[in-house]
Design an enzyme around this catalytic site. Structure first.
Site, mmCIF file in Angstrom:
data_model
loop_
_atom_site.group_PDB
_atom_site.id
_atom_site.type_symbol
_atom_site.label_atom_id
_atom_site.label_comp_id
_atom_site.label_asym_id
_atom_site.label_seq_id
_atom_site.Cartn_x
_atom_site.Cartn_y
_atom_site.Cartn_z
ATOM 1 N N HIS A 1 1.141 -1.189 0.092
ATOM 2 C CA HIS A 1 -0.229 0.247 0.158
ATOM 3 C C HIS A 1 1.164 1.388 -0.188
ATOM 4 C CE1 HIS A 1 -3.074 -2.984 2.687
ATOM 5 N NE2 HIS A 1 -3.287 -2.436 1.120
ATOM 6 N N LYS B 1 -16.498 -7.061 6.853
ATOM 7 C CA LYS B 1 -15.167 -7.205 6.310
ATOM 8 C C LYS B 1 -14.577 -8.159 7.944
ATOM 9 C CE LYS B 1 -13.318 -6.047 2.091
ATOM 10 N NZ LYS B 1 -12.002 -4.740 1.592
ATOM 11 N N ARG C 1 -2.921 -6.112 -8.400
ATOM 12 C CA ARG C 1 -2.069 -7.133 -7.813
ATOM 13 C C ARG C 1 -1.691 -8.491 -8.793
ATOM 14 N NH1 ARG C 1 -4.027 -7.085 -2.247
ATOM 15 N NH2 ARG C 1 -5.687 -8.046 -2.589
ATOM 16 N N SER D 1 -2.872 -7.271 3.210
ATOM 17 C CA SER D 1 -2.791 -7.246 4.635
ATOM 18 C C SER D 1 -3.973 -8.500 4.728
ATOM 19 C CB SER D 1 -4.255 -6.239 4.794
ATOM 20 O OG SER D 1 -3.490 -5.377 4.179
#
EC number: 2.7.7.3
Length: 159
Positions: A18, A42, A91, A129
């Site tokens: 990030h 989440k 990604r 993450s």
């Protein structure tokens, strides 16, 4: 007029991937808002306040970055922040389809909102993450993937 961009995400926690994206974004835009989504669905490990504080510390060296927590619809948040660009990290090819759907919806809701996709540097292209947290839960060494302050906070959470 300043070009304002938003880099949104849950950032639970913020990783060096990030930081790589936001650092490169600061070279393209006058002002970058690192927008940290509340994302209660989440079930984040860190509270919104903790994620904001960690990101502020991790980006303190970047003079044109502002870290803000939000829980609004992205298009509404962008409008309120007078931002016309959304920065999204990609990604892998698998990320693209979902990101394209988001970009089209955001443009429908706010026609002047452009989505700009940045690939992380090769070194960070495989981390997330979630992956970092999973490795850390199993006592794997994740120091390379996190800013120092974030690594310390993650280890404290898992202790």
């Amino acid at each position: 007029m300043q070009k304002r961009a938003i880099y949104p995400g849950t950032f639970d926690p913020i990783t060096n991937g990030h930081i790589d994206i936001v650092t490169r974004a600061t070279q393209m835009f006058d002002h970058v808002i690192l927008a940290i989504a509340a994302s209660p669905s989440k079930k984040p490990m860190f509270t919104l306040e903790e994620r904001v504080a960690l990101a502020q510390q991790a980006t303190a060296h970047l003079g044109n970055v502002e870290v803000v927590g939000f829980s609004d619809l992205m298009a509404n948040f962008a409008r309120n922040q007078h931002a016309t660009v959304l920065i999204r990290g990609l990604r892998a090819v698998a990320d693209f389809e979902y990101e394209m759907q988001l970009a089209h919806m955001n443009r429908h809701l706010m026609p002047e909102l452009e989505s700009v996709f940045l690939m992380p540097s090769k070194e960070w292209s495989f981390i997330s993450s979630s992956l970092v947290k999973e490795v850390a839960r199993h006592q794997g060494d994740v120091t390379h993937f996190l800013p120092e302050n974030v690594h310390q906070a993650l280890m404290a959470k898992l202790a």
